[in-house]
Design an enzyme around this catalytic site. Sequence first.
Site, PDB file in Angstrom:
ATOM      1  N   ARG B 117       0.808  -1.228   0.000  1.00 27.67           N
ATOM      2  CA  ARG B 117       0.000   0.000   0.000  1.00 27.67           C
ATOM      3  C   ARG B 117       0.842   1.279   0.000  1.00 27.67           C
ATOM      4  O   ARG B 117       0.405   2.318   0.474  1.00 27.67           O
ATOM      5  CB  ARG B 117      -0.977   0.026   1.182  1.00 27.67           C
ATOM      6  CG  ARG B 117      -1.976  -1.132   1.174  1.00 27.67           C
ATOM      7  CD  ARG B 117      -3.143  -0.894   2.113  1.00 27.67           C
ATOM      8  NE  ARG B 117      -3.972  -2.089   2.186  1.00 27.67           N
ATOM      9  CZ  ARG B 117      -3.859  -3.046   3.092  1.00 27.67           C
ATOM     10  NH1 ARG B 117      -2.941  -2.934   4.045  1.00 27.67           N
ATOM     11  NH2 ARG B 117      -4.642  -4.091   3.073  1.00 27.67           N
ATOM     12  N   LYS B 139       2.029  11.329 -10.729  1.00 28.39           N
ATOM     13  CA  LYS B 139       1.170  10.443 -11.516  1.00 28.39           C
ATOM     14  C   LYS B 139       1.956   9.204 -11.900  1.00 28.39           C
ATOM     15  O   LYS B 139       3.043   9.298 -12.469  1.00 28.39           O
ATOM     16  CB  LYS B 139       0.695  11.141 -12.791  1.00 28.39           C
ATOM     17  CG  LYS B 139      -0.489  12.048 -12.596  1.00 28.39           C
ATOM     18  CD  LYS B 139      -1.102  12.387 -13.943  1.00 28.39           C
ATOM     19  CE  LYS B 139      -2.304  13.295 -13.799  1.00 28.39           C
ATOM     20  NZ  LYS B 139      -2.879  13.619 -15.123  1.00 28.39           N
ATOM     21  N   GLU B 181       6.918  18.768 -24.489  1.00 24.22           N
ATOM     22  CA  GLU B 181       6.319  19.112 -23.188  1.00 24.22           C
ATOM     23  C   GLU B 181       6.753  20.509 -22.747  1.00 24.22           C
ATOM     24  O   GLU B 181       5.986  21.232 -22.099  1.00 24.22           O
ATOM     25  CB  GLU B 181       6.692  18.078 -22.122  1.00 24.22           C
ATOM     26  CG  GLU B 181       6.229  16.651 -22.407  1.00 24.22           C
ATOM     27  CD  GLU B 181       4.718  16.432 -22.200  1.00 24.22           C
ATOM     28  OE1 GLU B 181       4.025  17.352 -21.720  1.00 24.22           O
ATOM     29  OE2 GLU B 181       4.234  15.330 -22.544  1.00 24.22           O
ATOM     30  N   LYS B 223       5.315  23.162 -13.637  1.00 28.13           N
ATOM     31  CA  LYS B 223       4.546  21.965 -13.319  1.00 28.13           C
ATOM     32  C   LYS B 223       4.359  21.806 -11.816  1.00 28.13           C
ATOM     33  O   LYS B 223       3.261  21.500 -11.353  1.00 28.13           O
ATOM     34  CB  LYS B 223       5.200  20.709 -13.895  1.00 28.13           C
ATOM     35  CG  LYS B 223       4.417  19.459 -13.506  1.00 28.13           C
ATOM     36  CD  LYS B 223       4.598  18.285 -14.409  1.00 28.13           C
ATOM     37  CE  LYS B 223       3.651  17.164 -13.968  1.00 28.13           C
ATOM     38  NZ  LYS B 223       3.820  15.945 -14.773  1.00 28.13           N
ATOM     39  N   GLU B 233      -5.705  16.439  -9.643  1.00 26.72           N
ATOM     40  CA  GLU B 233      -6.367  16.811 -10.896  1.00 26.72           C
ATOM     41  C   GLU B 233      -7.875  16.955 -10.726  1.00 26.72           C
ATOM     42  O   GLU B 233      -8.669  16.342 -11.422  1.00 26.72           O
ATOM     43  CB  GLU B 233      -6.041  15.785 -12.000  1.00 26.72           C
ATOM     44  CG  GLU B 233      -6.400  16.313 -13.377  1.00 26.72           C
ATOM     45  CD  GLU B 233      -5.771  15.493 -14.509  1.00 26.72           C
ATOM     46  OE1 GLU B 233      -4.638  15.017 -14.342  1.00 26.72           O
ATOM     47  OE2 GLU B 233      -6.417  15.351 -15.537  1.00 26.72           O
ATOM     48  N   ARG B 237      -5.028  21.253 -12.616  1.00 27.25           N
ATOM     49  CA  ARG B 237      -4.013  20.324 -13.132  1.00 27.25           C
ATOM     50  C   ARG B 237      -4.364  19.776 -14.515  1.00 27.25           C
ATOM     51  O   ARG B 237      -3.488  19.372 -15.274  1.00 27.25           O
ATOM     52  CB  ARG B 237      -3.801  19.174 -12.137  1.00 27.25           C
ATOM     53  CG  ARG B 237      -2.679  18.252 -12.567  1.00 27.25           C
ATOM     54  CD  ARG B 237      -2.233  17.279 -11.492  1.00 27.25           C
ATOM     55  NE  ARG B 237      -1.162  16.442 -12.021  1.00 27.25           N
ATOM     56  CZ  ARG B 237      -0.345  15.705 -11.297  1.00 27.25           C
ATOM     57  NH1 ARG B 237      -0.467  15.698  -9.987  1.00 27.25           N
ATOM     58  NH2 ARG B 237       0.601  14.977 -11.840  1.00 27.25           N
ATOM     59  N   ASN B 241      -2.864  18.585 -19.458  1.00 26.25           N
ATOM     60  CA  ASN B 241      -3.231  17.657 -20.537  1.00 26.25           C
ATOM     61  C   ASN B 241      -3.336  18.343 -21.894  1.00 26.25           C
ATOM     62  O   ASN B 241      -3.763  17.714 -22.865  1.00 26.25           O
ATOM     63  CB  ASN B 241      -4.551  16.964 -20.202  1.00 26.25           C
ATOM     64  CG  ASN B 241      -4.409  16.055 -18.999  1.00 26.25           C
ATOM     65  OD1 ASN B 241      -3.423  15.338 -18.870  1.00 26.25           O
ATOM     66  ND2 ASN B 241      -5.380  16.104 -18.102  1.00 26.25           N
ATOM     67  N   HIS B 244      -2.765  16.482 -25.035  1.00 23.85           N
ATOM     68  CA  HIS B 244      -2.664  15.067 -24.682  1.00 23.85           C
ATOM     69  C   HIS B 244      -3.883  14.254 -25.084  1.00 23.85           C
ATOM     70  O   HIS B 244      -3.773  13.047 -25.287  1.00 23.85           O
ATOM     71  CB  HIS B 244      -2.393  14.913 -23.183  1.00 23.85           C
ATOM     72  CG  HIS B 244      -0.961  15.175 -22.837  1.00 23.85           C
ATOM     73  ND1 HIS B 244      -0.353  16.392 -23.059  1.00 23.85           N
ATOM     74  CD2 HIS B 244       0.005  14.365 -22.316  1.00 23.85           C
ATOM     75  CE1 HIS B 244       0.914  16.324 -22.659  1.00 23.85           C
ATOM     76  NE2 HIS B 244       1.156  15.113 -22.207  1.00 23.85           N
ATOM     77  N   HIS B 248      -2.744  11.224 -26.939  1.00 24.29           N
ATOM     78  CA  HIS B 248      -3.004   9.872 -26.440  1.00 24.29           C
ATOM     79  C   HIS B 248      -3.786   9.056 -27.462  1.00 24.29           C
ATOM     80  O   HIS B 248      -3.534   7.867 -27.650  1.00 24.29           O
ATOM     81  CB  HIS B 248      -3.802   9.919 -25.132  1.00 24.29           C
ATOM     82  CG  HIS B 248      -2.961  10.224 -23.932  1.00 24.29           C
ATOM     83  ND1 HIS B 248      -3.508  10.579 -22.719  1.00 24.29           N
ATOM     84  CD2 HIS B 248      -1.624  10.220 -23.743  1.00 24.29           C
ATOM     85  CE1 HIS B 248      -2.540  10.800 -21.853  1.00 24.29           C
ATOM     86  NE2 HIS B 248      -1.388  10.585 -22.441  1.00 24.29           N
ATOM     87  N   HIS B 261       5.826   9.200 -26.920  1.00 24.13           N
ATOM     88  CA  HIS B 261       4.775  10.008 -26.304  1.00 24.13           C
ATOM     89  C   HIS B 261       4.919  11.484 -26.679  1.00 24.13           C
ATOM     90  O   HIS B 261       3.951  12.134 -27.097  1.00 24.13           O
ATOM     91  CB  HIS B 261       4.826   9.826 -24.784  1.00 24.13           C
ATOM     92  CG  HIS B 261       3.923  10.750 -24.041  1.00 24.13           C
ATOM     93  ND1 HIS B 261       2.547  10.665 -24.114  1.00 24.13           N
ATOM     94  CD2 HIS B 261       4.184  11.801 -23.222  1.00 24.13           C
ATOM     95  CE1 HIS B 261       2.010  11.621 -23.374  1.00 24.13           C
ATOM     96  NE2 HIS B 261       2.985  12.317 -22.816  1.00 24.13           N
TER      97      HIS B 261
END
Lengths: 360, 360
Positions: B117, B139, B181, B223, B233, B237, B241, B244, B248, B261
């Site tokens: 955990r 993330k 980015e 960032k 997010e 936040r 994206n 993205h 994506h 990417h």
Amino acid sequence: MDTLNVELGTRSYPILIGAGLLGVADSFAALRAGHLLIVSNTTVAPLYMRPLRTALGSRRVLEVILPDGEEHKTLANAARVLDVLIANRFARDCAVLALGGGVVGDLAGFVAACYQRGVAFVQVPTTLLAQVDSSVGGKTAVNHPGGKNLIGAFHQPHLVVSDTATLTTLPARELRAGLAEVIKYGLICDPELFAWLEGNMPALLARDPAALAHVIRRSCQIKSAIVARDEREEGERALLNLGHTFGHAAESATAYREWLHGEAVGAGLVMAAAMSRECGLLDPAQAERVRRLVELTGLPTRVQSVAPPVLLEHMRIDKKVLEGRLRLVLLKAIGAAFVTSEYPGDALTRTLAQHAGAVA
Amino acid sequence: MDTLNVELGTRSYPILIGAGLLGVADSFAALRAGHLLIVSNTTVAPLYMRPLRTALGSRRVLEVILPDGEEHKTLANAARVLDVLIANRFARDCAVLALGGGVVGDLAGFVAACYQRGVAFVQVPTTLLAQVDSSVGGKTAVNHPGGKNLIGAFHQPHLVVSDTATLTTLPARELRAGLAEVIKYGLICDPELFAWLEGNMPALLARDPAALAHVIRRSCQIKSAIVARDEREEGERALLNLGHTFGHAAESATAYREWLHGEAVGAGLVMAAAMSRECGLLDPAQAERVRRLVELTGLPTRVQSVAPPVLLEHMRIDKKVLEGRLRLVLLKAIGAAFVTSEYPGDALTRTLAQHAGAVA
């Protein structure tokens, strides 16, 4: 209907306790998600899926029904549930709902924690163990052949709906397993609860509704208060592992096949009390009261089928091993547990010799 | 050595930026874990594993070396790393260290999030993309055949060590991917950075150390400030994206095999700007500046190999779909991005028709 609130700031949530709640639309009024995936098992789904779906009304509802049993709480089955969410394009605003006992709740909660980095989660526990313990507090996990709950996440539910009427269909063995956790709460911090259990165990085993409602409410109060003070087990929450280091080792050494979790905890509580006595911490008469209450509940008080060195080996891989030294929850008295890694090694050896393996 | 702090209360952590840091013991002085598992890949490990291990000194260190590439960021490979942690009985006080780019960092971070955990996690990013983006912000994820990053967790690192000297060995294609980015940060909120990039792209592509250090520092500042204000997010936040949702979808439609990417993000930024223009939000001259900077960086500006309807289909399974309506990050100006699900559907159709599929 009783409502308890688990106070965790923005992640606070209510626990609803009462008979028949899972079939009532009002129980889910706070749930905003329009797309739901219910995870259940082959034993519970035939009994409670229909009333639950009725209560959920016009929401879009999918189901994944897993085989029943701790041995199915695997990463592979969690991946199966994730596949269903993805194949059906469930978005971040969906919810995962667990209908069943601790196995279903732990696995479904882990899926909810991981899917898109976390979606809403609802617990509808149908076993006493899940109602008094695993549905509350946000621990989710799956097992690994190398140990129990080794893969998991902290992910708080948005809502817990504890329908006490489901306990009428619970096998006696599972009822007793759940009572092990109730005994644990008494041992940790509530000597009155412990004494109450000594006097009322027959009523609980006869499923007296008032007696069951009392212990569910009290157990959720104790657990949620501890979780509110230490959500991520950095301190006090470790007390909830009383009996579990011994118990998990017993489960792991028997490949999760011989005992229910609560049965292992029953034996684990007796061993924690015995260990406390062997360390000179606990009055022998109190240790004997623990053994007797566990026995009265119809739970195992020792680990017959595992030799002491094997049990010790399995304890060592337990998550509570810190810097190679096994931490244990021990008792100064009934109702006064504490965490320590300071104890004589031979006390542990004696405790295991007394409580594991075939009786000499 | 530059130090930036990501301010997240009890989960705050430093980002160290400088040449040669990964081979220096001081970089890891704050790391208390005595047992470490380094996750790396077959490209990076031969270059940097030895100096890193030297810097880690007498700590117990294990390695898992994965094949290189986005297609290996799978739940199966995460399970493989978990198997190693468990087989070696790593306890809760261990740390998982990612040595490599975004793929290694995302996967290793997800493992660190799930193991018991949550255990400590250290990022040692060796690509520009990881240094300016994926190593910062917590993330973590693995991919699923149904979509990118669909299984993951928020799990902040304890430490990020960005060694800018690693960029000397970075393939040119990956350098350009990282710059996508950086362009993104300019577009979101920093028109000065964007203009600086328009003037200094040749120096960056020539790997001028001062130019690279400047964009890494500025990107991490932007960032980490956004992440500090919205860790999970729930609002702002989502700006990160930008480009993205398009990107994506392009990656997913090509099974993660055709593009890096950052290359997909390059085309995605052009499409987000074009979409903003089609919606009447962005001045056409500014949209053209975006296209030209992406082109100047040597990144793709359209998705040649995917037909527009296929790209749209893949956008729809994106995590940002809310209540069935695709949310997009659009631009009012260079340096002024915002999130919206209010836009004319035909603007999206036109944007995809212009930027996807074979040129008519």
